[in-house]
Write a protein that holds these residues in place. Structure first.
Motif: not given
Length: 449
Positions: A127-135
Motif C-alpha cells: 500500500m505504501a507504493r501507491v503514488d499520491t498523484r496517481r491516486l
C-alpha cells in the motif's frame, strides 16, 4: 439514595430498560441515537455487556485508556477468531448476520504473532507504493464519471450514486482489475455489505479475486495486487486471495461511510466552507464524532484476565467502541488543547488501519471534486428525516438526498437526465466478447470516449 437511584436510565426503546439484559447494539433505536446508548454504557465502567445481534453477546470497551490498553497488548488479547468460545460452542452459528465480519479468515486481521507480522508487512509495504498523484488522478476521473451519471438530473443520492461506488471503483483501479473481474468485484462487495444474497455475493467476490491472482501471476503490472504478489513475504495463492478480499471489502465499506459521513457533516453544519482547508477539518471532526467503524476491533483474551477492573474469560468476544472512546470525558481535554488526531477512529496498536493516508486522500479529493463540479449542492430533505443504517459495527446513513443546479457533461454518450442507478446496477457475470454491461466496464468505456 443508593447507587441504583443515580444510575443512568437506558435510552427510550432500549430492551435493557429495567430488565438487567445486555444492551443491544442493533435495531433502529440504536442506529438513531448511538451516543445515548454509549452514555448509558459508561455507567458500567470502562467496559459494558452488549448484544451485537439476537443471541450474540460481547463486551464493549467504551473508555479511551482501556481501549488503548486492549489494542496495544497483543500478548493478553488475541485476534485469532478461532478462539471465540461462543462460536466454538455453537451458541453463535455461521449463519449469524454478524458472522461475516467476525468469523475467522486466514488474513492479517485475524492473525497473531509472526503470522500477523509477515502478512501485515506485505500489505503495508504494498500500500505504501501507491503514488499520491496517481491516486488523485484516479479519484478525480472516477468522481467525474459518477457525477456525469447524475449531474444532468439536478438531484442525487450522494450515498448510492457517489460515496458507495467511488471507493469500489478506486480500489478496482489500484488493484489492477480488468473489466470482467472488476464488475464481479463490485457486485460481490456490494452484496456482502448490503445483505442481499450475501452468500452468493461472497462466492462471486472470492471467485473474481482468485481469477485476479491467477491473471497477475502470469501478467503482473504496476498495481497493488502485483506488488503484494512480489513481496518478499512470498504469499501463497490462498494467502493472496484472502488479503485482497480483506483489502477490497474491509477497505471499501468504511471508506464509503467516511465519505458519506463527512458529506453529511458539510451539508448540515453551516460553519464549514466548501473550499480551502475546511474539508480536512470536517473530516477530522467526523472521525472524532461519527467514525465510519463505530464498534469493531474484535479481540479474545488468551486467558482469564481483567481489563480496567472488568473480569474477562478466555475466549470472550471483546470489541472496542471507537465512537464511545472518542467522545468520552478522557479525550475532551486533548481535543480542546488542539490535538485533533488523537482519536481512535483508525484504531491503534499492531492492527491499526494500514490504509489511513490513502483513505484520507481519497475522501478529501472526492469531496473537493464533488463541490467543485456542483458548487451549490445542498441537502434535499430536512436533516431530521435522514435515517441511519442499523447494525453494531458501521455508522452509515441509509441515503443522503441532495439537489443542485443541473450540469451537462462534455462527453458524448453520457446518460440523459432521468437515467437512474437502478438501470445500471445489474449483477455482472464474466463478460462475453462484445458485451460490457457491468459498472466497471461502463467506466472503462467512458474513459475512452
Amino acid at each position: 439514595m443508593n447507587a441504583h437511584d443515580t444510575a443512568p436510565v437506558p435510552p427510550p426503546g432500549c430492551p435493557a430498560h429495567g430488565s438487567g439484559a445486555r444492551v443491544p447494539l442493533h435495531g433502529p433505536e440504536f442506529a438513531a441515537d448511538p451516543q445515548a446508548y454509549y452514555e448509558y454504557l459508561r455507567h458500567y465502567g470502562a467496559a459494558a455487556p452488549v448484544e451485537l445481534s439476537p443471541g450474540v453477546e460481547a463486551t464493549l470497551v467504551t473508555d479511551y485508556t482501556a481501549a488503548l490498553q486492549l489494542l496495544q497488548d497483543s500478548g493478553s488479547f488475541r485476534k485469532d477468531a478461532r478462539r471465540w468460545r461462543a462460536f466454538n460452542e455453537g451458541k453463535v452459528g455461521p449463519d449469524s448476520p454478524v458472522a461475516p465480519l467476525l468469523a475467522y479468515r486466514p488474513n492479517c486481521m485475524f492473525a497473531d504473532g509472526a503470522d500477523h507480522l509477515r502478512l501485515r508487512q506485505a500489505v503495508t509495504d504494498s500500500m505504501a507504493r501507491v503514488d499520491t498523484r496517481r491516486l488523485s488522478r484516479s479519484t478525480e476521473q472516477i468522481s467525474g464519471y459518477l457525477i456525469s451519471q447524475f449531474g444532468g438530473r439536478g438531484s442525487a443520492d450522494l450515498l448510492g450514486d457517489y460515496a458507495r461506488q467511488l471507493p469500489l471503483f478506486v480500489f478496482n483501479e489500484l488493484f489492477g482489475c480488468p473489466a470482467d473481474i472488476g464488475d464481479r468485484v463490485l457486485f460481490g462487495i456490494s452484496g456482502m455489505f448490503d445483505g442481499v444474497n450475501a452468500d452468493k455475493a461472497t462466492a462471486v467476490l472470492f471467485q473474481a479475486v482468485e481469477e485476479l491472482v491467477a491473471l497477475k501471476r502470469s501478467k503482473p503490472g504496476e498495481d497493488v495486487t502485483s506488488w503484494l504478489m512480489r513481496h518478499e513475504a512470498r504469499l501463497t495463492d490462498e494467502e493472496m486471495v484472502h488479503q485482497l478480499a480483506l483489502l477490497l471489502g474491509a477497505g471499501a465499506e468504511p471508506l464509503r461511510n467516511l465519505i458519506g459521513n463527512t458529506l453529511h457533516r458539510l451539508l448540515t453544519h453551516e460553519r464549514y466552507a466548501r473550499e480551502g482547508g475546511l474539508i480536512d477539518e470536517a473530516l477530522d471532526d467526523t472521525l472524532w464524532e461519527n467514525p465510519p467503524m463505530a464498534n469493531y476491533a474484535p479481540h479474545y483474551p488468551a486467558a482469564d484476565t481483567e481489563l480496567a477492573g472488568q473480569r474477562l474469560h478466555a475466549g470472550d468476544l471483546v470489541l472496542v467502541s471507537f465512537a464511545a472512546a472518542n467522545t468520552g470525558p478522557a479525550l475532551k481535554a486533548s481535543r480542546q488543547a488542539g490535538s485533533n488526531r488523537a482519536h481512535l477512529a483508525w484504531s491503534a496498536g499492531p492492527h491499526a488501519c494500514p490504509s489511513k493516508e490513502p483513505a484520507r486522500h481519497i475522501t478529501v479529493t472526492a469531496i473537493e471534486h464533488l463541490f467543485n463540479e456542483l458548487p451549490d449542492v445542498e441537502l434535499a430533505v430536512p436533516e431530521d428525516s435522514l435515517t441511519w443504517r442499523p447494525g453494531p459495527f458501521n455508522r452509515a446513513l441509509a441515503t443522503l438526498p441532495a439537489r443542485f443546479t443541473p450540469v451537462r457533461s462534455g462527453r458524448r454518450g453520457d446518460p440523459q437526465p432521468g437515467t437512474g442507478t437502478a438501470e445500471r446496477e445489474q449483477p455482472a457475470g464474466p463478460a462475453r466478447p462484445g458485451e460490457r454491461s457491468g459498472m466497471w466496464s461502463q467506466f472503462l468505456n467512458w474513459l475512452t470516449r
